[in-house]
Scaffold this motif. Structure first.
Motif, short mmCIF file in Angstrom:
data_model
loop_
_atom_site.label_atom_id
_atom_site.label_comp_id
_atom_site.label_asym_id
_atom_site.label_seq_id
_atom_site.Cartn_x
_atom_site.Cartn_y
_atom_site.Cartn_z
N ASP A 75 0.80 -1.22 0.00
CA ASP A 75 0.00 0.00 0.00
C ASP A 75 0.84 1.28 0.00
OD1 ASP A 75 -2.37 -1.51 0.13
OD2 ASP A 75 -2.17 -1.70 2.31
N PHE A 76 2.05 1.21 0.55
CA PHE A 76 2.85 2.41 0.75
C PHE A 76 4.13 2.38 -0.06
CE2 PHE A 76 0.04 3.02 4.28
CZ PHE A 76 0.03 4.40 4.52
N THR A 77 4.60 3.58 -0.39
CA THR A 77 5.88 3.76 -1.10
C THR A 77 6.78 4.65 -0.26
OG1 THR A 77 4.84 3.57 -3.28
CG2 THR A 77 6.99 4.64 -3.18
N LEU A 78 8.03 4.21 -0.09
CA LEU A 78 9.03 5.03 0.58
C LEU A 78 9.86 5.75 -0.48
CD1 LEU A 78 10.79 5.94 3.05
CD2 LEU A 78 12.18 3.89 2.60
N ASN A 99 12.19 12.60 3.67
CA ASN A 99 11.73 11.21 3.82
C ASN A 99 10.21 11.19 3.71
OD1 ASN A 99 14.40 10.84 4.38
ND2 ASN A 99 14.13 10.13 6.48
N LEU A 100 9.71 10.44 2.74
CA LEU A 100 8.28 10.39 2.47
C LEU A 100 7.79 8.94 2.45
CD1 LEU A 100 8.22 12.87 -0.57
CD2 LEU A 100 7.82 13.44 1.83
N LEU A 101 6.66 8.72 3.08
CA LEU A 101 5.93 7.45 2.98
C LEU A 101 4.51 7.81 2.57
CD1 LEU A 101 7.08 5.26 6.00
CD2 LEU A 101 6.83 4.45 3.65
N TYR A 102 4.05 7.25 1.46
CA TYR A 102 2.74 7.69 0.99
C TYR A 102 1.98 6.56 0.31
CZ TYR A 102 5.20 8.04 -3.49
OH TYR A 102 5.94 7.76 -4.62
N SER A 103 0.65 6.71 0.37
CA SER A 103 -0.27 5.85 -0.37
C SER A 103 -1.19 6.79 -1.14
CB SER A 103 -1.05 4.95 0.58
OG SER A 103 -1.89 5.73 1.42
N ARG A 104 -2.32 6.30 -1.61
CA ARG A 104 -3.23 7.17 -2.37
C ARG A 104 -3.99 8.14 -1.47
NH1 ARG A 104 -3.59 6.03 -7.56
NH2 ARG A 104 -2.90 4.00 -8.32
N GLN A 105 -4.11 7.80 -0.18
CA GLN A 105 -4.84 8.68 0.74
C GLN A 105 -3.95 9.31 1.81
OE1 GLN A 105 -6.22 5.34 0.31
NE2 GLN A 105 -7.28 6.25 -1.45
N VAL A 106 -2.80 8.73 2.08
CA VAL A 106 -2.00 9.14 3.23
C VAL A 106 -0.59 9.56 2.79
CG1 VAL A 106 -1.06 8.43 5.47
CG2 VAL A 106 -3.27 7.53 4.69
N THR A 131 -8.54 20.32 -5.14
CA THR A 131 -8.22 19.89 -6.50
C THR A 131 -7.00 18.99 -6.55
OG1 THR A 131 -6.89 21.89 -6.82
CG2 THR A 131 -9.19 22.01 -7.48
N ALA A 132 -6.21 18.94 -5.46
CA ALA A 132 -4.98 18.16 -5.46
C ALA A 132 -5.20 16.81 -4.81
CB ALA A 132 -3.88 18.93 -4.75
N ASN A 133 -4.21 15.95 -4.94
CA ASN A 133 -4.22 14.66 -4.26
C ASN A 133 -2.80 14.36 -3.80
OD1 ASN A 133 -2.85 13.69 -6.59
ND2 ASN A 133 -4.81 13.27 -7.58
N ILE A 134 -2.63 13.20 -3.19
CA ILE A 134 -1.32 12.87 -2.65
C ILE A 134 -0.26 12.88 -3.74
CG2 ILE A 134 0.03 11.09 -1.49
CD1 ILE A 134 -1.96 12.47 0.32
N SER A 135 -0.58 12.35 -4.91
CA SER A 135 0.38 12.32 -6.01
C SER A 135 0.83 13.73 -6.40
CB SER A 135 -0.21 11.60 -7.22
OG SER A 135 -0.47 10.25 -6.92
N GLU A 136 -0.11 14.69 -6.36
CA GLU A 136 0.23 16.07 -6.69
C GLU A 136 1.19 16.65 -5.66
OE1 GLU A 136 -0.45 18.03 -9.30
OE2 GLU A 136 -1.32 16.27 -10.26
N TRP A 137 0.98 16.28 -4.39
CA TRP A 137 1.89 16.76 -3.35
C TRP A 137 3.29 16.19 -3.57
CZ3 TRP A 137 -1.59 15.81 1.56
CH2 TRP A 137 -2.65 16.71 1.55
#
Length: 320
Positions: A75-78, A99-106, A131-137
């Motif tokens: 679910d997560f990508t480092l 350092n980033l850990l992210y999924s589609r919502q978190v 208008t943004a989402n995690i991928s945009e961040w």
């Protein structure tokens, strides 16, 4: 301290609080940003365990200094990046560690930098959340990271041009020391850029790259080209500075050789003169020339002729 920002889809508003307000389950249309910049190691481990992050990813995320890398689980990508946080290349204090850990919502982030302006740019712009989402961040953070190098490298082009002119006109040890500092900084950031370039280069070769879950190939190509351009520029500038060092050393060596040549000529001219002076400076009782009325003038004339002949010979052979 853990800072939490939660976008509630029902009210379309952001809620800010601490970890106690973390929902047990994040809805599919909600967004959650957890800022661990000021969290202790125990607090970081607690949050990461709450989302079921694998131990190896937890270890990499918590480390204060870690080279850039990208690794994923179900679910997560480092994603670990490094930005350039100093004003210019005259000194290298420390990189901005991202350092980033992210999924589609978190999105779970830990970003440290001594440059407050860069740190502010790297924070997700939650005011654009409708208008943004995690991928945009993540995209914003990647672009800011690449820009932290590229903008300074572009500005450095004029500086290195002025440095070349200065070395040509009045090269000295102070300029050499400045060049050596620049080379040291460029060598360090070149390693960071090489790691980051490989992250996006591998995304094209590996069909299972975790980056492909959030970005299309066009975006990945854009990221790669920006990092690759910075990496190429550091290589080019490093080579230019190395050429300046070699040119300065060659010029200095040539100047030393010219001085040594003059000293050698002078020494060669005076060796026979010293020989004559040494002979007639001996304190023997029976030296026939001592009784000659014009002996002094003959000796001086012989020394003058020998010196002039030596200079003429050096000139004839092109040695002077």
């Amino acid at each position: 301290m853990i800072q939490l920002s939660y976008f509630e889809p029902e009210t379309a508003r952001w809620q800010h609080g601490d970890i106690t307000q973390l929902p047990k389950q994040v809805p599919a249309d909600a967004r959650l940003w957890i800022d661990l910049n000021n969290a202790t190691v125990e607090e970081q481990q607690m949050v990461l365990q709450r989302f079921g992050i694998l131990d190896n990813l937890v270890e990499d995320f918590i480390r204060e200094r870690h080279p850039p890398k990208c690794e994923g689980q179900t679910d997560f990508t480092l994603l670990v990046l490094r930005g350039y946080a100093d004003i210019d290349f005259s000194e290298y204090t420390a990189s901005a560690q991202i350092n980033l850990l992210y999924s589609r919502q978190v999105l779970i982030s830990k970003i440290t930098s001594h440059n407050s302006s860069l740190l502010e740019q790297l924070k997700p712009k939650i005011e654009q959340a409708k208008t943004a989402n995690i991928s945009e961040w993540i995209k914003q953070i990647i672009l800011v990271t690449s820009s932290s190098y590229l903008e300074k490298l572009i500005a450095f082009e004029d500086e290195i041009s002025d440095l070349e002119d200065a070395m040509l006109q009045r090269g000295n040890d102070d300029l050499m020391a400045l060049i050596m500092r620049y080379r040291s900084v460029l060598r360090k950031i070149n390693r960071n850029l090489a790691y980051q370039k490989d992250i996006f280069a591998e995304a094209f070769d590996e069909q299972q790259s975790p980056l492909l879950a959030h970005f299309d190939t066009i975006e990945l190509r854009d990221f790669y080209e920006k990092i690759e351009r910075s990496h190429s520029m550091t290589d080019m500038y490093y080579d230019q500075l190395s050429d300046l060092v070699d040119s300065y050393l060659s010029t200095t060596s040539h100047q030393i050789n010219e001085r040594m040549k003059v000293l050698t000529i002078v020494s060669t001219i005076f060796i026979p003169l010293t020989f004559i002076a040494g002979i007639y400076g001996m304190n023997f009782v029976n030296m026939p020339e001592l009784a000659m009325t014009n002996g002094y003038y003959i000796a001086i004339s012989a020394m003058a002729v020998g010196g002039i002949f030596g200079l003429a010979w050096f000139k004839y052979r092109g040695w002077w």
